[in-house]
Scaffold this active site. Sequence first.
Site, mmCIF file in Angstrom:
data_model
loop_
_atom_site.group_PDB
_atom_site.id
_atom_site.type_symbol
_atom_site.label_atom_id
_atom_site.label_comp_id
_atom_site.label_asym_id
_atom_site.label_seq_id
_atom_site.Cartn_x
_atom_site.Cartn_y
_atom_site.Cartn_z
ATOM 1 N N LYS A 1 0.852 -1.182 0.000
ATOM 2 C CA LYS A 1 0.000 0.000 0.000
ATOM 3 C C LYS A 1 0.894 1.241 0.000
ATOM 4 O O LYS A 1 1.778 1.375 0.840
ATOM 5 C CB LYS A 1 -0.917 -0.018 1.226
ATOM 6 C CG LYS A 1 -2.078 0.955 1.140
ATOM 7 C CD LYS A 1 -3.080 0.720 2.262
ATOM 8 C CE LYS A 1 -4.290 1.641 2.108
ATOM 9 N NZ LYS A 1 -5.273 1.456 3.183
ATOM 10 N N GLU B 1 -19.197 -5.663 10.666
ATOM 11 C CA GLU B 1 -20.126 -4.885 11.469
ATOM 12 C C GLU B 1 -21.154 -5.743 12.204
ATOM 13 O O GLU B 1 -21.493 -5.454 13.360
ATOM 14 C CB GLU B 1 -20.844 -3.855 10.584
ATOM 15 C CG GLU B 1 -19.954 -2.741 10.088
ATOM 16 C CD GLU B 1 -19.164 -3.092 8.829
ATOM 17 O OE1 GLU B 1 -18.379 -2.247 8.370
ATOM 18 O OE2 GLU B 1 -19.337 -4.230 8.314
ATOM 19 N N ARG C 1 -25.121 -2.275 7.786
ATOM 20 C CA ARG C 1 -24.808 -3.669 7.456
ATOM 21 C C ARG C 1 -25.130 -4.610 8.620
ATOM 22 O O ARG C 1 -25.206 -5.827 8.439
ATOM 23 C CB ARG C 1 -23.323 -3.780 7.094
ATOM 24 C CG ARG C 1 -22.963 -3.105 5.783
ATOM 25 C CD ARG C 1 -21.511 -2.670 5.706
ATOM 26 N NE ARG C 1 -20.566 -3.742 5.867
ATOM 27 C CZ ARG C 1 -19.949 -4.382 4.864
ATOM 28 N NH1 ARG C 1 -20.211 -4.046 3.614
ATOM 29 N NH2 ARG C 1 -19.088 -5.332 5.105
#
Length: 634
Positions: free
Chosen positions: A283, A371, A399
Amino acid sequence: MAELLPKIKSPEDLNDFSTAQLEQLATEIREVLCNLVATRTAHFASNLGVVELCIALHRTFDFKQDRLIWDTGHQIYPHKLITGRYDQFNTMRTKGGLMGYPNPNESEYDLFMTGHAGASVSTVMGLSSGDYLSGENDRHSVAVIGDGAFPSGMVFEALNNAKAQKGNLIIILNDNKMSICPRVGGVADYFDRLRMNPFYTGFKTEVVKALNMVPLFGDPTERFLAQLKEGVKAGLHGGMLFEELGVNYIGPIDGHNIPLLRKYLEMVKTQKGPTLLHVVTEKGHGYDPAAEDPVYYHTPPAMCKTDEDEENAPKPGESKAYTNYARDAIADVMRKNEKVTVLTAAMCQGTKMEPLRDEFGDRFFDTGICESHTVAFAAGQAKAGLRPIVNIYSTFLQRSFDNIFQEVALQDLPVVFTMDRAGITAADGPTHHGMYDIGYMRMFPNMVVMAPGDADELTAMVNFAVEHDHPTAIRYPKTNAENIARDRQPVELGKAEVLKRGSDGAVICYGPQLAEAKKAVELLAKDGIDVTLVNARFVKPLDTETMLPIVSETPFVVTVEEGALMTGFGSALLEAANEAGVNASHVKRLGIPDVFVQHGDRAEILAELQLDALGIASVCRQLAAAHDQISSSH
């Protein structure tokens, strides 16, 4: 200056590029990304990390024919550049410009408007299944999913179903050792072991070949050799988790080596059945500061400040963001009460919770992008006597809708939901606007639902919530907070606050647009229109004792909220008026209409929706004029 990028009108143009040109293209893409974040906030480190992977995918597959889904979608920028959007790229994340996520309205190469993690594997399975049943067996469906998103429960639901999959399904695991923050959990540890396993090179293949030459017969020694053979094969065979689920596992391989990526992508195209290619990337690759600090550079602020930026920058002593007020209030209650815990779903950086993670390590839980698990986990803690605070963006918390219902509200457990990014989230757009939490929270029995009118009220609501013995929810936006000067009334269950009394009309505000509503009332006063101003504070329980007399006795009422009108605060007030037999035909609701709001500057969007001071005042003037006209006709 880019030489190759301006020539690319579609991915087909890559077919004539040499390896050297593809590598030059990767350099040009990174330069364009750096130029973009010099002028505005945008997703950065994640896009730097997939440049070579994106090039190799488009060089190997024909995504006019084949299918491609980028999980979450914030790493879509190189894909947009390769699919003919270079000329528009400087409009990224501006009103009317390119969206920072996939958008089918922009290109045929964007199949879904994605912005939430974990759905890609299920989606490509559906695409692959649809193609198979339609007889289009030559199509490949490819999902690119990061290791941070991979632990999402939905991914494992899909993998559990993958063995029965027919069609050409390819999963690219983009393993960069990160979510937005460093990822957590057992799956992350498993990927680390796969990545560090020295046997995934040719030596592994040679050892397995040697083991296959051991003869197997019936005596104890040979049975031992058989068991040893299977045990060592299992130890050497990377990706056993996937293989046992019926998914071919290949890798890990270097995700920044274009020739190697192309070789392996060509290989997986020929595989029968679902196949997972494990690609290791960095990243922030290619820009050292981003590679060294990918958390900060996930969505960094604009690196170069314009005169306008300097003019709009917070001045010394100016208010901080609601997110910071929430964090500080939560830290304060954690210091006072050892039973208070905090749970977040991979959003530690976005919700500014790093100081709490560092100070309260044993009471801080980052569950990853899970979640539903987070909410059920919090319910278990509450049942055990703790006071959990679930700190998640509004758009992501939805969610876990079923778990809010089943594990929290139905059990009447004292879980506190602090919903960051409620309302307009500006440049992130429709996948991230927090429009629906008022509706999906207020419908549940036992739930208390609040929104602060200003900064200090958010602190007071956090203190109230951790002392309340039932589920509570607090919503607040992604913007700087203001404090409204007044004789402040304490936060009490279901009690609104009347800031001003007037006889010509009323504005009832639910949430942080209160400052704009107050400005609107002041503008109206200059026109001789005397308007009541109410800070609703609660949508559930609703303060009908205060509000229904205002609805009954006032010529017009305007409700203001930064959320969906359908099922929102205004709807709650109309429901209460209807139940009480109060005429509410003169109530005008301001909020988000029944549309998906696009990305753009926050102030622009609020003005367009008439949720700023000028818009609220304009609506009130129209209603006042209409009332005067009716009165004069009588």
